[in-house]
Design a protein around this motif. Structure first.
Motif, PDB file in Angstrom:
ATOM      1  N   ALA A  33       0.831  -1.211   0.000  1.00  0.00           N
ATOM      2  CA  ALA A  33       0.000   0.000   0.000  1.00  0.00           C
ATOM      3  C   ALA A  33       0.864   1.258   0.000  1.00  0.00           C
ATOM      4  O   ALA A  33       0.614   2.199  -0.773  1.00  0.00           O
ATOM      5  CB  ALA A  33      -0.941  -0.004   1.206  1.00  0.00           C
ATOM      6  N   VAL A  34       1.898   1.279   0.829  1.00  0.00           N
ATOM      7  CA  VAL A  34       2.794   2.441   0.889  1.00  0.00           C
ATOM      8  C   VAL A  34       3.571   2.564  -0.422  1.00  0.00           C
ATOM      9  O   VAL A  34       3.696   3.659  -0.987  1.00  0.00           O
ATOM     10  CB  VAL A  34       3.748   2.330   2.105  1.00  0.00           C
ATOM     11  CG1 VAL A  34       4.837   3.396   2.053  1.00  0.00           C
ATOM     12  CG2 VAL A  34       2.963   2.423   3.404  1.00  0.00           C
ATOM     13  N   GLY A  35       4.096   1.445  -0.892  1.00  0.00           N
ATOM     14  CA  GLY A  35       4.866   1.456  -2.143  1.00  0.00           C
ATOM     15  C   GLY A  35       4.046   1.953  -3.319  1.00  0.00           C
ATOM     16  O   GLY A  35       4.516   2.770  -4.123  1.00  0.00           O
ATOM     17  N   TYR A  36       2.810   1.490  -3.430  1.00  0.00           N
ATOM     18  CA  TYR A  36       1.954   1.925  -4.535  1.00  0.00           C
ATOM     19  C   TYR A  36       1.537   3.391  -4.387  1.00  0.00           C
ATOM     20  O   TYR A  36       1.370   4.088  -5.382  1.00  0.00           O
ATOM     21  CB  TYR A  36       0.720   1.039  -4.658  1.00  0.00           C
ATOM     22  CG  TYR A  36       0.972  -0.229  -5.447  1.00  0.00           C
ATOM     23  CD1 TYR A  36       1.453  -0.181  -6.754  1.00  0.00           C
ATOM     24  CD2 TYR A  36       0.706  -1.479  -4.898  1.00  0.00           C
ATOM     25  CE1 TYR A  36       1.674  -1.336  -7.475  1.00  0.00           C
ATOM     26  CE2 TYR A  36       0.917  -2.643  -5.617  1.00  0.00           C
ATOM     27  CZ  TYR A  36       1.405  -2.571  -6.906  1.00  0.00           C
ATOM     28  OH  TYR A  36       1.621  -3.716  -7.632  1.00  0.00           O
ATOM     29  N   ALA A  37       1.361   3.874  -3.163  1.00  0.00           N
ATOM     30  CA  ALA A  37       1.015   5.283  -2.969  1.00  0.00           C
ATOM     31  C   ALA A  37       2.173   6.173  -3.443  1.00  0.00           C
ATOM     32  O   ALA A  37       1.947   7.161  -4.167  1.00  0.00           O
ATOM     33  CB  ALA A  37       0.684   5.560  -1.502  1.00  0.00           C
TER      34      ALA A  37
ATOM     35  N   PHE B  66       2.244   8.674  -6.786  1.00  0.00           N
ATOM     36  CA  PHE B  66       2.616  10.081  -6.700  1.00  0.00           C
ATOM     37  C   PHE B  66       3.687  10.417  -7.731  1.00  0.00           C
ATOM     38  O   PHE B  66       3.619  11.455  -8.397  1.00  0.00           O
ATOM     39  CB  PHE B  66       3.089  10.420  -5.281  1.00  0.00           C
ATOM     40  CG  PHE B  66       3.456  11.864  -5.121  1.00  0.00           C
ATOM     41  CD1 PHE B  66       2.474  12.846  -5.113  1.00  0.00           C
ATOM     42  CD2 PHE B  66       4.780  12.237  -4.994  1.00  0.00           C
ATOM     43  CE1 PHE B  66       2.811  14.186  -4.975  1.00  0.00           C
ATOM     44  CE2 PHE B  66       5.125  13.570  -4.856  1.00  0.00           C
ATOM     45  CZ  PHE B  66       4.138  14.553  -4.849  1.00  0.00           C
ATOM     46  N   GLY B  67       4.662   9.535  -7.893  1.00  0.00           N
ATOM     47  CA  GLY B  67       5.716   9.757  -8.886  1.00  0.00           C
ATOM     48  C   GLY B  67       5.166   9.864 -10.292  1.00  0.00           C
ATOM     49  O   GLY B  67       5.563  10.745 -11.067  1.00  0.00           O
ATOM     50  N   PHE B  68       4.232   9.004 -10.638  1.00  0.00           N
ATOM     51  CA  PHE B  68       3.663   9.043 -11.989  1.00  0.00           C
ATOM     52  C   PHE B  68       2.676  10.191 -12.163  1.00  0.00           C
ATOM     53  O   PHE B  68       2.541  10.728 -13.265  1.00  0.00           O
ATOM     54  CB  PHE B  68       3.066   7.696 -12.382  1.00  0.00           C
ATOM     55  CG  PHE B  68       4.138   6.719 -12.731  1.00  0.00           C
ATOM     56  CD1 PHE B  68       4.794   6.793 -13.955  1.00  0.00           C
ATOM     57  CD2 PHE B  68       4.541   5.743 -11.833  1.00  0.00           C
ATOM     58  CE1 PHE B  68       5.823   5.921 -14.273  1.00  0.00           C
ATOM     59  CE2 PHE B  68       5.557   4.865 -12.142  1.00  0.00           C
ATOM     60  CZ  PHE B  68       6.207   4.957 -13.368  1.00  0.00           C
ATOM     61  N   LEU B  69       2.023  10.599 -11.095  1.00  0.00           N
ATOM     62  CA  LEU B  69       1.179  11.789 -11.163  1.00  0.00           C
ATOM     63  C   LEU B  69       2.047  13.010 -11.473  1.00  0.00           C
ATOM     64  O   LEU B  69       1.682  13.841 -12.313  1.00  0.00           O
ATOM     65  CB  LEU B  69       0.422  11.989  -9.841  1.00  0.00           C
ATOM     66  CG  LEU B  69      -0.466  13.223  -9.770  1.00  0.00           C
ATOM     67  CD1 LEU B  69      -1.595  13.140 -10.808  1.00  0.00           C
ATOM     68  CD2 LEU B  69      -1.032  13.380  -8.364  1.00  0.00           C
ATOM     69  N   MET B  70       3.188  13.097 -10.839  1.00  0.00           N
ATOM     70  CA  MET B  70       4.101  14.221 -11.090  1.00  0.00           C
ATOM     71  C   MET B  70       4.618  14.210 -12.526  1.00  0.00           C
ATOM     72  O   MET B  70       4.842  15.271 -13.110  1.00  0.00           O
ATOM     73  CB  MET B  70       5.266  14.197 -10.105  1.00  0.00           C
ATOM     74  CG  MET B  70       4.864  14.516  -8.673  1.00  0.00           C
ATOM     75  SD  MET B  70       4.233  16.200  -8.470  1.00  0.00           S
ATOM     76  CE  MET B  70       2.473  15.959  -8.523  1.00  0.00           C
TER      77      MET B  70
END
Length: 192
Positions: free
Chosen positions: A141-145, A149-153
């Motif tokens: 869950a933490v890794g995917y969050a 975020f990285g891909f949203l950026m």
């Protein structure tokens, strides 16, 4: 004191685990070959990317069966996440053949963003219902969050994904190995 025992088994766990690993390899090598100037390598890369999309689709279909036993909404979200990922990654091949090159990675960024977001609820369900060890589910869950975020950026022009995908990528490999070794067995927990 009453002891309650829960038992869960992941449907086709070894197959899902193998697909996780094989899809990871197929896309990695496929994308590398796909960007080659040699047509033979380019076509082999295209086939590997398409193979990745098929495996990703089957991960969603097979894993939905287990997730739906605990939460049908999460099972459906995860399936649709994988369908979107498969189509978006396969669209890279189509883009090359229609335009002659890949000018941007929009399909890849969208596929990874949707994968990350859709997988958070899957990991939380794994944890809540003790389908996998808690440490593994929380890591996912933490890794995917962070991954999301990285891909949203990336969509906003910030090249952050390369720095933020490690935790999620390493989780996928670890989870795949766990699925192959332990996922097909009943996971027993004792609640007091």
């Amino acid at each position: 004191m009453k002891v309650k025992s829960n038992s869960s088994k992941i449907f086709k766990a070894r197959t899902i685990g193998a697909f996780f690993l094989l899809a990871f390899l197929a896309y990695g090598f496929g994308r590398y070959l796909f960007e080659s100037t040699d047509n033979t390598e380019k076509y082999l890369g295209a086939l590997l990317i398409i193979a990745n999309s098929v495996m990703v689709l089957f991960i969603g279909i097979l894993f939905r069966k287990t997730l739906s036993r605990y939460n049908s909404l999460v099972g459906n979200i995860y399936l649709y996440t994988r369908v979107f990922e498969a189509i978006a990654l396969a669209s890279l091949v189509l883009t090359l053949f229609l335009k002659g090159n890949i000018s941007h990675d929009l399909g890849y960024f969208l596929a990874m963003l949707v994968l990350g977001l859709g997988s958070i609820s899957m990991c939380l369900t794994l944890n809540k219902h003790k389908i996998s060890p808690s440490w593994l589910a929380i890591w996912g869950a933490v890794g995917y969050a962070i991954f999301s975020f990285g891909f949203l950026m990336e969509l906003f022009g910030k090249e952050w994904s390369m720095y933020l995908l490690g935790l999620g990528g390493l989780w996928e490999i670890t989870f795949a190995i766990w699925l192959i070794i332990y996922g097909g067995q009943s996971v027993k927990t004792t609640n007091r």
